[in-house]
Design an enzyme around this catalytic site. Structure first.
Site, PDB file in Angstrom:
ATOM      1  N   GLN A  72      -1.495 -49.735  66.997  1.00 38.20           N
ATOM      2  CA  GLN A  72      -0.445 -49.356  66.722  1.00 38.20           C
ATOM      3  C   GLN A  72      -0.420 -47.473  68.265  1.00 38.20           C
ATOM      4  OE1 GLN A  72       2.906 -50.088  67.382  1.00 38.20           O
ATOM      5  NE2 GLN A  72       1.661 -52.175  66.373  1.00 38.20           N
ATOM      6  N   SER A  73      -1.365 -48.456  68.977  1.00 43.14           N
ATOM      7  CA  SER A  73      -1.539 -46.509  69.535  1.00 43.14           C
ATOM      8  C   SER A  73      -0.628 -46.897  71.092  1.00 43.14           C
ATOM      9  CB  SER A  73      -3.345 -46.876  70.253  1.00 43.14           C
ATOM     10  OG  SER A  73      -3.388 -46.154  71.376  1.00 43.14           O
ATOM     11  N   ASN A  74      -0.888 -45.496  70.504  1.00 41.80           N
ATOM     12  CA  ASN A  74       0.067 -44.910  71.593  1.00 41.80           C
ATOM     13  C   ASN A  74      -0.073 -44.523  73.138  1.00 41.80           C
ATOM     14  OD1 ASN A  74       2.690 -44.497  69.832  1.00 41.80           O
ATOM     15  ND2 ASN A  74       1.240 -43.230  69.333  1.00 41.80           N
TER      16      ASN A  74
END
Ligand SMILES: *Cc1c(COP(=O)(O)O)cnc(C)c1O
Length: 327
Positions: A72-74
């Site tokens: 879920q890395s922005n």
């Protein structure tokens, strides 16, 4: 150095007053800096770093970018978007194993054209060298962006951001006593620290630790200090920084990285319903809860003007639907 950037976002981001929320905290005035709407494929704080990192990749004649993070890395999602715009191939090393269904940032990274490698327990770029070698053998020239985009080049984005904020404060005749924000890989904190020193902002930084695990053997403060030390000289800041100049508020991250607590869930709903602003379940709900806790407990002086630097993260809300929904 500071003008050497590749345009990716909409700047300046708005500086707003949270009037409805401030009414519940009569001893304080609360402001927000809207880096959640930097504009790059749904925004976030990594856009500022990427303006400098992508410029460097292009200047070095690279055709490919490699970076790493959680699924879920922005940071990874904004990096792929930046690469799409700049015409660079993008490889992402994401922790865990491939899920059956893509959601949130992972889905967006996929749509934006990432070449995704799932790296099991490694989510902080431990396997970048292997992928870089493989790409080199196939004739690619890669530019490696470290976990979170947190090196001096990336941090320059937040040095510039301080100048941007200073101009907004001047125009609106406002002063800010404290800046609360989520600190994780440390690049934002390093840039803000350098910016505050360079542009003589009389503000206290209050970074909230999000992830208690070390990054390649280093604590956040060690990572921040190392960027700040090497950066101070390059930016002509005549100051000798030590660890005691690098604050970090811990204790709000006991649940662990990526685990949303009941308190965090409740402020995510509270800010949304009072101001129409969305926090995220990993970083900003944690930091925002920490800020409100500081205000409730009067851990900072009464009458202060407090700024929350919103760093984005909204796409992860969908991945966390089960935990965020009130039942
Ligand atoms: C990456 C990120 C942060 C932390 O910034 P660092 O520079 O890694 O410390 C905070 N909030 C969000 C939403 C992020 O994506």
């Amino acid at each position: 150095m500071l003008t050497n950037r590749y345009n990716l976002g909409f700047f300046p981001t708005p500086l707003q007053s949270l009037k409805n929320l401030s009414a519940n905290y009569s001893d304080y005035s609360i402001f927000i800096k809207r880096d959640d709407i930097t504009g790059l494929a749904s925004g976030g704080n990594k856009t500022r770093k990427l303006e400098y990192l992508i410029q460097a990749a292009l200047q070095n004649g690279c055709d490919t970018v490699i970076t790493a993070g959680a699924q879920q890395s922005n940071h990874c999602r904004q990096t792929v978007a930046a690469c799409a715009k700049a015409g660079l191939e993008c490889h992402l090393l994401l922790g865990g194993k491939e899920p059956e269904k893509y959601d949130g940032n992972l889905l967006l990274s996929h749509i934006l054209g990432a070449h995704i490698h799932f790296t099991g327990k490694n989510r902080k770029g431990e396997d970048i060298d292997v992928v870089e070698k493989r790409l080199k053998a196939s004739g690619k020239k890669s530019y490696v962006i470290p976990y979170g985009g947190s090196n001096f080049t990336g941090a320059l984005g937040f040095v510039t951001a301080v100048k941007e904020l200073k101009n907004q404060l001047k125009q609106t005749h406002t002063t800010i006593d404290y800046i609360f924000f989520a600190s994780s890989s440390g690049g934002m904190q390093a840039g803000l620290t350098l910016g505050v020193a360079k542009y003589n902002l009389t503000t206290t930084l209050v970074p909230i630790r999000i992830d208690k695990e070390r990054n390649n053997g280093r604590s956040i403060q060690e990572s921040v200090l190392s960027i700040v030390r090497s950066g101070a000289e390059l930016l002509n800041i005549d100051r000798d920084f030590t660890l005691s100049d690098i604050p970090l508020i811990t204790g709000y991250d006991e649940a662990g990285y990526g685990q949303i607590s009941e308190d965090e869930k409740s402020v995510l709903h509270e800010l949304a319903q009072q101001e129409g602003i969305l926090l995220d379940p990993v970083y900003t709900a944690r930091a925002f809860y920490a800020m409100l806790d500081h205000l409730k407990q009067h851990k900072i002086k009464k009458g202060a003007n407090v700024l929350f630097w919103h760093s984005g993260g909204f796409p992860a809300i969908f991945e966390y639907a089960d935990q965020i929904q009130l039942r």
